[in-house]
Write a protein that holds these residues in place. Structure first.
Motif, PDB file in Angstrom:
ATOM      1  N   TYR A   1       0.842  -1.192   0.000  1.00 19.49           N
ATOM      2  CA  TYR A   1       0.000   0.000   0.000  1.00 19.49           C
ATOM      3  C   TYR A   1       0.877   1.242   0.000  1.00 19.49           C
ATOM      4  CZ  TYR A   1      -4.182  -2.778   0.957  1.00 19.49           C
ATOM      5  OH  TYR A   1      -5.226  -3.669   0.864  1.00 19.49           O
TER       6      TYR A   1
ATOM      7  N   TYR B   1      -3.445   1.109   4.220  1.00 16.72           N
ATOM      8  CA  TYR B   1      -4.662   0.805   3.454  1.00 16.72           C
ATOM      9  C   TYR B   1      -4.790   1.620   2.169  1.00 16.72           C
ATOM     10  CZ  TYR B   1      -6.839   5.188   4.929  1.00 16.72           C
ATOM     11  OH  TYR B   1      -7.125   6.511   5.125  1.00 16.72           O
TER      12      TYR B   1
ATOM     13  N   TRP C   1     -13.543  -5.278   3.531  1.00 18.54           N
ATOM     14  CA  TRP C   1     -12.361  -5.646   4.291  1.00 18.54           C
ATOM     15  C   TRP C   1     -12.729  -5.850   5.749  1.00 18.54           C
ATOM     16  CZ3 TRP C   1     -13.495  -0.776   2.590  1.00 18.54           C
ATOM     17  CH2 TRP C   1     -13.630   0.215   3.550  1.00 18.54           C
TER      18      TRP C   1
ATOM     19  N   GLY D   1      -6.204  -2.536   8.873  1.00 19.62           N
ATOM     20  CA  GLY D   1      -6.008  -1.265   8.191  1.00 19.62           C
ATOM     21  C   GLY D   1      -5.892  -0.096   9.137  1.00 19.62           C
TER      22      GLY D   1
ATOM     23  N   PRO E   1      -2.043  -4.113   8.343  1.00 17.92           N
ATOM     24  CA  PRO E   1      -2.587  -3.487   7.138  1.00 17.92           C
ATOM     25  C   PRO E   1      -3.939  -4.087   6.778  1.00 17.92           C
ATOM     26  CG  PRO E   1      -0.846  -5.015   6.561  1.00 17.92           C
ATOM     27  CD  PRO E   1      -0.842  -4.929   8.058  1.00 17.92           C
ATOM     28  N   ARG E   2      -4.607  -3.412   5.877  1.00 17.50           N
ATOM     29  CA  ARG E   2      -5.950  -3.846   5.484  1.00 17.50           C
ATOM     30  C   ARG E   2      -5.917  -5.253   4.900  1.00 17.50           C
ATOM     31  NH1 ARG E   2      -9.909  -0.019   2.045  1.00 17.50           N
ATOM     32  NH2 ARG E   2      -9.876   1.008   4.096  1.00 17.50           N
TER      33      ARG E   2
ATOM     34  N   GLN F   1      -8.667  -8.035   3.127  1.00 24.21           N
ATOM     35  CA  GLN F   1      -9.994  -8.216   2.564  1.00 24.21           C
ATOM     36  C   GLN F   1     -10.593  -9.540   3.039  1.00 24.21           C
ATOM     37  OE1 GLN F   1      -7.323  -7.117   0.857  1.00 24.21           O
ATOM     38  NE2 GLN F   1      -8.043  -4.986   0.720  1.00 24.21           N
TER      39      GLN F   1
END
Length: 1512
Positions: free
Chosen positions: A71, A76, A163, A168, A174-175, A177
């Protein structure tokens, strides 16, 4: 490109899932439910597959990153331009190329779409994330497909997928999904991802899935299952029609694959049911499901995957519990693009792919034979080559998101890769043991160098920046994608506890597993009779049905071009109409109030007519001709009767016989009558040369003829000629001089009359040149009749004064006053000396014109002056005044006076005569600049007189001095006390002083208003800030920023105001608290004003709230469903259709909308009927509509409880005020139930009803307080407020109620002697109170001024009696002096107060009270009549020490009180007093005058005037 389905049970927590598992096991234990099921049934939602990690592979599980997230911020934020290339531009570079190249591996289209079916089985990432975030695709200018016009403004929307909300938040997390279907090969694409979904697909008969009428196709959905329903990009159609219960795949080819498995399940279930007839439906279904899933797993891993990748799959070595089978983001993107490169532009029968996305009407799959044909065609059609090229059906005509019908599949997945945070190409290759790319030429040697060069330019020739997806697409033989796909499926197999080859799970024996392993997809198709078992699935050498050629786009029909949906299309007019209607609600309410007002006025007039004298009997008017009198084109005609009298006078009567006008025919030598000659010959015009004409409209010609006959006979007997002519009715009406036209002529008459007398400038008087010659002639030759002359003086036509003045002015004796005659008399009064004016008066009343004024004529003069004040002075009293005036002048021995004697009698009033004028009604203001008002003020007694006593001083007026300059002439007395030094302040200093005094007077009000406003503003700012920046991530602020902060901020303010406005109506609480120390800080007397202020502020915020929601409704009406489902997840579900609800749904079909509209209606009704005008016209309507507050609060609670945007918060503000108000109301209700006996009822003059009733036990009150009463005998429960006129020391309570409205008029009638004679007793009352107000603060000031106007004197009656009583018992009082100013039109209006004042005068031994009575009936203070009344009053006061009019010792004045000089004199009389209390009650105009006077005097550095007022 697979099935698009909704999530199932992802909202349940782990504990609920555990409980669900226990319950499912318990349900299976019921006898007969699963007698033949001896294994652990796999859950539909994927939970508890891994007993160590229960959520792995379940619905809603996170995707498993194989590499760190890539990213922009490491958390995110997706990489976007300019850090990465434009997605559309990169798509054109990477995926553009010629189509029609066959697969190198001889892969069929059936295998390709089977692969998409597999992806729909394990992958569901179409659900948008919440709050909605977008990575829109900017289209380069001039794009041939999306921007052929080269605008450069085309942007294709692209929404980020769902997500895990707990991710995130930081670089450490981190994000990530989520997968919205199960990640296992467990048949979720066949049976659904949840138990409830599976039940919706089942028939519960024979273990089969529910089928349509043919039995070969699934049952169409009934709409209860949350199917994905994307729009058909070709036709724009949507909805559930044509969608099967299993879900609608993106195209017909994929749907055919799904139907094949549906039919395979029912085929196996049928065989099993025949073999096991005793088994239950559940037994058959679960056995069949188990075998179908196992078969599907075998085909995917051991038949389809090797064929797709061109390599063998590693052998199964057993279940590995610690293997994480979760899908990886790399696999999600790689598998989709890998399969997409092999998708052809069309299938069997040239069915174009781009025109069959989500098609509802395609002929592809309508019958079972259609499915067979599709499957056979796909099995014999070679797929596109495994390369980097996508057909245009995908690259340019993929079904679009949101309002765009088309988009770029490749560009979308490039953005999806950035959304997923996919690693770079080199990072991915290293992860799977491949060499990283060093040279661009090594990436794709098989491609043209131009393609690689363009791609390298997009990435700044840096291989390290190359993204995984374009790099994997450009590879030869796709080694990276193949490795990613193989790794994923191996992990899925090895980590699946329910894999069919795992003999430890008890599903299958080794023999059964081998049998399933040997089952191919061809066997499945053959079982459902799609093809014969002898035919192969994949083409090969010697194929009996070889493909003639590879299909290309050039051989097919064109794709339907892109369209852009307008969500608001067709809604603009309706939306605008709704806005107009909402803002017109006050006008509608105003119209309703106007109707109510008209009805109430009509009823009130009926009551007045009932009270008035009875009409003349029919026998009186039966012989009098009747007709309709026409008053003018804009005025309604009225019925009249025409009476012909013997003295040459024609009288016009109304229905009751009252004279409307008299027309004298004495001076008419000839009477002119004009008759109409058309329209039924009904109109008649009687000309009256020196007045306005009489126009009569008869019902028929015969009536007119009858009247004309009587008129002729009457005129013949009166020796008068009759001139009759005819003309058309229109001309007749046009020729008639109406009353309005006559008024205009008289206006011009008086304007020029005064212009000549007072030398007014022509610009002020009006130039004659500007008027037509006809108008000027009419005005200057105009003569006034006696009635017009009396009206100009504001008197009755037959009063003695009018008779005398008219006879004096009418020199020629023709019964009219000409311009010159009026001018002569006016000059004397406007410019004459006192001698000339007294001479005119002498002549007026010298009736016999003998040059002497007898006592009888003097008495007539005196009575004519008193007559105009409506005072019924007896003849004895008038004679007493006459004798005393003769005696005072030394004429006691004379019976007649010469003019010199008469003028000598007026010697002490020379200045008054000098300024005496003749007041003409309706004179323009510009002509009054030389008219001066007398000022009255209190002066300190000179040395030697009682210090506590004050005198009224009348100044000797000087016309050359302004009123304040004249006030300084009277520094004639020497003062015993040192006078305060006065400073001459400039205007700035005066404003500063005025501001200081304003703050001093209203400091409590200001503090409360500022505090309340600060709280309100704080609530607005807090809610606005919260929803703008600090609210949970719902995305609503990004969707409608302005609308949400306005609506939520104003909603908080409205909730606060509508709650705490109740406290201002807690009358009992306020009455108690105002006696506590809190009254020093909170102005409880201003509770009603504060109530109105809060109400108006709440109305403003309500309108603001409505405006905010109008903005919101518009924005929500053009916001796609995928965004709305994030904003309002409890209301909307994203089904792929993207179509939002129309504006009318938000307004009329949602709970907040409907309650909001109802609230606006209620507010409009309440506010309009609460205005001062309508409250006075119909208190009952105000009382009823204001009780809608109960419904208002109910609707407010419902309005907010729907929790559309936020959880309900109204109760936070409402509970405490509601409890307090409820307790206060219960206290009032407890009192209202007690009946009070009326002891005495008396009808006083001027419509005043005096009620004296029992004083309830423990009823304590203070003077100046008020109560609310109701009388059930009137048939209504209305409570009306009235001030108590009794004093606290009295044993009974008393009220003086003036009949000014329907309720008070009916109350007066109820207590009338006639009504009481019928009832036999005095009707009882219900009492609520007492309640406090500002007037009870009178005793807290050393000097208090009480100003009462009209019926507003009632609180002061109680105060005066209370003061005198306390003084008589030597009660300790702070108040040392009270000045009571009674302002009344005529003292006869409230004679009962005169009795109270008389009692006060008799009991006031300490001279605490100084009473001043102002009679305002007379127009001008320097009018001749007023001057003479003043002279008589002063003489009467001097001789008898009481007023001629009231009989009181109190001073009587004429005209309106001059508050500024009066208050100013108090500062001199009481120099030691620093603060004077002023209490006023009466009409708003009077209280405003008092307030202005206080403000003006507070500019000075002297005593401060604190004003407390109450309007009625």
């Amino acid at each position: 490109m697979g099935y698009h389905i909704r999530d199932g049970d992802d909202s349940f927590c782990k504990e609920i899932r555990k409980l669900s598992k226990i319950l499912s096991v318990w349900i299976w234990s019921f006898p007969g439910a699963q007698q033949n099921i001896f294994w652990e049934v796999q859950r539909y939602d994927g939970w508890y597959n891994n007993l160590l990690h229960h959520g792995r592979g379940s619905v809603g599980a996170r995707l498993l990153r194989l590499l760190p997230a890539n990213y922009a911020d490491g958390v995110y934020q997706a990489l976007q331009e300019p850090h990465v290339p434009n997605a559309r531009q990169l798509s054109n570079m990477v995926a553009r190329g010629p189509s029609g190249l066959p697969s190198r591996r001889n892969t069929t289209v059936l295998a390709v779409f089977f692969g998409f079916h597999v992806l729909s089985e394990i992958l569901g990432t179409e659900k948008p994330g919440c709050p909605a975030e977008f990575l829109n695709i900017r289209i380069p200018s001039g794009d041939l497909v999306f921007d052929p016009e080269g605008t450069g403004a085309v942007v294709l929307p692209f929404q980020r997928i769902h997500w895990a909300l707990e991710t995130g938040q930081s670089p450490n997390s981190p994000r990530e999904q989520t997968n919205e279907v199960t990640g296992w090969l467990d048949g979720s694409s066949i049976y659904g991802p949840s138990h409830s979904w599976s039940d919706a697909l089942r028939s519960f008969s024979g273990g089969q899935l529910a089928a349509g009428p043919s039995g070969q196709l699934p049952k169409e959905t009934d709409g209860r299952v949350p199917m994905w329903k994307a729009l058909d990009p070709s036709t724009g159609q949507g909805g559930p029609r044509g969608i099967y219960g299993k879900g609608q795949p993106a195209n017909r080819f994929l749907q055919a694959e799904s139907i094949a498995w549906f039919r395979y399940h029912n085929h196996l279930a049928t065989e099993l049911a025949q073999a096991r007839p005793s088994w239950s439906d559940e037994d058959i279904f679960q056995h069949t499901r188990k075998k179908v899933i196992a078969t599907f797993q075998s085909i995917v891993l051991y038949e389809w995957l090797p064929a797709l990748l061109g390599r063998a799959v590693p052998e199964y070595t057993g279940y590995q519990q610690h293997m994480d089978p979760s899908l990886s983001p790399e696999f999600v993107a790689a598998a989709e693009l890998f399969l997409a490169t092999m998708v052809p532009a069309a299938g069997v029968q040239s069915m174009r792919l781009c025109n069959n996305y989500w098609s509802r009407e395609s002929t592809g799959v309508q019958q079972a034979e259609d499915v067979d044909g599709l499957l056979l065609g796909m099995s014999s059609q070679i797929a596109e080559r495994e390369d980097n090229i996508l057909v245009e059906d995908l690259q340019d005509y993929w079904y679009g998101p949101l309002k765009y019908s088309r988009t770029d599949f490749m560009a979308s997945w490039l953005q999806r890769g950035r959304d997923l945070g996919l690693p770079t190409y080199n990072q991915a290759r290293e992860r799977f043991g491949l060499q990283p790319l060093q040279d661009w030429m090594d990436l794709a040697p098989h491609l043209e160098q131009e393609v690689l060069k363009n791609v390298a330019d997009l990435y700044a020739n840096n291989t390290a920046r190359l993204e995984m997806l374009p790099g994997g697409m450009l590879e030869a033989d796709s080694p990276l994608f193949s490795a990613i796909i193989l790794d994923q499926f191996v992990r899925l197999r090895d980590g699946d506890r329910f894999w069919f080859e795992n003999t430890k799970n008890g599903l299958f024996t080794e023999a059964e597993a081998r049998e399933i392993r040997n089952t191919t997809f061809r066997d499945v198709l053959a079982a459902v009779k799609v093809l014969r078992r002898s035919l192969p699935v994949s083409p090969h050498a010697g194929d009996p049905c070889p493909q003639p050629q590879q299909l290309t786009a050039e051989l097919l029909a064109n794709c339907t071009p892109m369209t852009v949906l307008d969500y608001f299309e067709g809604s603009g007019a309706g939306f605008g109409i709704i806005i107009v209607i909402l803002f017109c609600l006050p006008l509608v309410s105003l119209f309703a109030a106007w109707i109510v007002a008209i009805l109430r006025k009509r009823d009130f007039k009926k009551l007045e007519k009932k009270k008035a004298s009875e009409p003349l009997s029919d026998c009186v008017l039966c012989s009098v001709p009747s007709a309709m009198e026409w008053h003018g084109p804009k005025t309604d005609s009225s019925p009249v009767y025409i009476q012909l009298q013997a003295d040459k006078v024609l009288k016009v009567l109304d229905g009751r016989g009252s004279v409307l006008r008299s027309i004298s025919l004495k001076t008419h030598g000839r009477v002119e009558v004009i008759l109409s000659s058309n329209k039924g010959n009904k109109a008649l015009l009687l000309k009256s040369p020196k007045e306005y004409d009489l126009v009569l409209l008869f019902n028929e010609e015969a009536e007119r003829s009858n009247f004309m006959g009587k008129l002729r006979e009457y005129l013949r007997k009166s020796c008068l000629d009759l001139l009759v002519s005819e003309m058309k009715e229109q001309s007749l009406l046009k020729r008639a001089v109406t009353q309005e036209q006559r008024k205009q002529i008289l206006e011009t008459f008086f304007r020029h009359l005064f212009a000549q007398v007072l030398d007014i400038e022509k610009s002020d008087a009006g130039e004659l040149n500007f008027e037509s010659s006809q108008k000027a002639k009419e005005s200057l030759t105009c003569e006034l009749s006696r009635a017009e002359f009396a009206e100009a003086l504001g008197l009755k036509a037959h009063s003695m004064f009018v008779d005398s003045m008219f006879s004096l002015a009418d020199k020629d004796g023709n019964g009219y006053i000409s311009f010159r005659e009026f001018l002569d008399i006016l000059v004397v009064f406007m410019k004459g000396s006192s001698e000339e004016k007294s001479k005119v008066m002498f002549r007026m009343y010298d009736i016999d014109e003998n040059g002497f004024l007898s006592k009888e004529e003097f008495l007539r003069m005196l009575r004519s002056f008193i007559e105009i004040s409506n005072n019924c002075l007896s003849r004895e009293q008038a004679e007493q005044v006459t004798e005393s005036m003769f005696r005072a002048s030394g004429f006691q021995d004379r019976d007649e006076l010469t003019w010199e004697d008469f003028h000598y009698m007026l010697r002490d009033h020379d200045s008054e005569l000098r300024f005496t004028q003749l007041c003409i009604k309706g004179v323009p203001e510009v002509f009054k600049k030389n008219l001066h008002n007398r000022v009255s003020f209190i002066k300190k007694e000179p040395r030697g007189r009682t210090p506590s006593h004050a005198l009224l001083v009348e100044p000797q007026n000087d016309a050359s001095l302004p009123v304040f300059a004249r006030a300084n002439q009277y520094q004639l007395h020497l003062y015993t006390e040192a006078q305060r030094k006065k400073y001459q302040r400039n205007k700035v200093q005066q404003k500063i002083q005025e501001f200081k005094r304003f703050i001093e007077n209203y400091r409590r009000h200001i503090v409360c208003v500022v505090l309340f406003s600060a709280i309100t503003a704080g609530l607005f700012v807090e809610r606005a800030y919260y929803y703008a920046f600090a609210s949970p991530s719902t995305g609503i602020a990004q969707t409608t920023f302005v609308g949400i902060i306005i609506s939520r901020g104003s909603a908080a303010c409205v909730s606060f105001m509508y709650s705490y406005i109740l406290l201002t109506m807690c009358r009992n609480l306020i009455t108690v608290l105002r006696e506590t120390f809190l009254n020093h800080y909170i102005p409880f007397d201003a509770a009603v004003d504060f109530h109105r202020w809060i109400a108006m502020a709440a109305l403003i915020f309500s309108v603001l709230h409505t405006a905010g929601h109008i903005v919101n409704v518009y924005i929500f009406s053009v916001t796609p469903l995928s965004v709305l489902s994030c904003l309002f997840s409890s209301v909307f579900m994203n089904d792929g259709s993207q179509l939002p609800q129309k504006y009318y749904w938000w307004v009329f079909q949602s709970i907040p909308g409907m309650t909001g509209v109802l609230l606006l209606i209620i507010l409009a009704v309440m506010y309009v009927f609460a205005t001062h005008h309508f409250r006075r016209v119909s208190f009952q309507a105000f009382w009823i509509t204001h009780h809608l507050y109960v419904l208002l609060y109910v609707l407010v609670i419902i309005h907010g409880s729907y929790a559309l945007v936020q959880q309900p918060r109204f109760h936070i503000y409402f509970i405490i005020p509601a409890l307090i108000y409820g307790a206060d109301k219960l206290l009032s209700l407890s009192r209202k139930k007690v009946e009070i006996n009326v002891v005495k009822a008396e009808l006083l003059p001027s419509g005043v009803t005096h009620l004296r009733f029992q004083r309830p036990q423990d009823f304590d009150y203070k003077s100046g307080q008020w109560v609310r009463i109701a009388c059930m005998a009137l048939g209504t429960t209305e409570y009306h407020p009235f001030t108590l006129t009794s004093a606290p020391h009295e044993d009974t309570l008393s009220l003086h109620i003036r009949a000014v409205g329907p309720w008070t008029t009916r109350l007066r009638e109820l207590y009338a002697p006639e009504s009481l004679a019928v009832l036999g007793k005095l009707p009882k009352l219900y009492l609520d109170g007492p309640f406090g107000e500002g007037h009870q603060e009178w005793h807290k000031f050393e000097v208090s001024v009480l100003v009462g106007g009209g019926i507003g004197v009632t609180p002061f009656a109680s105060i005066l009696k209370d003061l005198v009583f306390k003084s008589s018992i030597n009660s300790k009082l702070m108040c040392k002096k009270i000045y009571f100013i009674w302002v009344t039109r005529t003292q006869r209006q409230f004679e009962w107060l005169a009795d109270i004042i008389r009692e006060v005068e008799e009991a006031d031994k300490n001279e605490l009270v100084s009473v001043h009575i102002y009679i305002t009936q007379l127009a001008e203070k320097f009018d001749l009549r007023t001057t003479m009344l003043y002279i008589c009053e002063r003489h009467f006061q001097k001789v008898l020490n009481k007023s001629l009019f009231t009989g009181l010792r109190s001073i009587t004045h004429f005209g309106r009180p001059p508050f500024v000089p009066f208050f100013d004199s108090l500062q001199e009389v009481h120099p030691e007093v620093h603060k004077i209390g002023v209490f006023s009650c009466g009409p708003p105009g009077m209280t405003k005058s008092v307030e202005k006077a206080c403000q003006q005097l507070n500019k000075k550095d002297q005593a401060y005037f604190a004003h407390h007022y109450e309007n009625f």
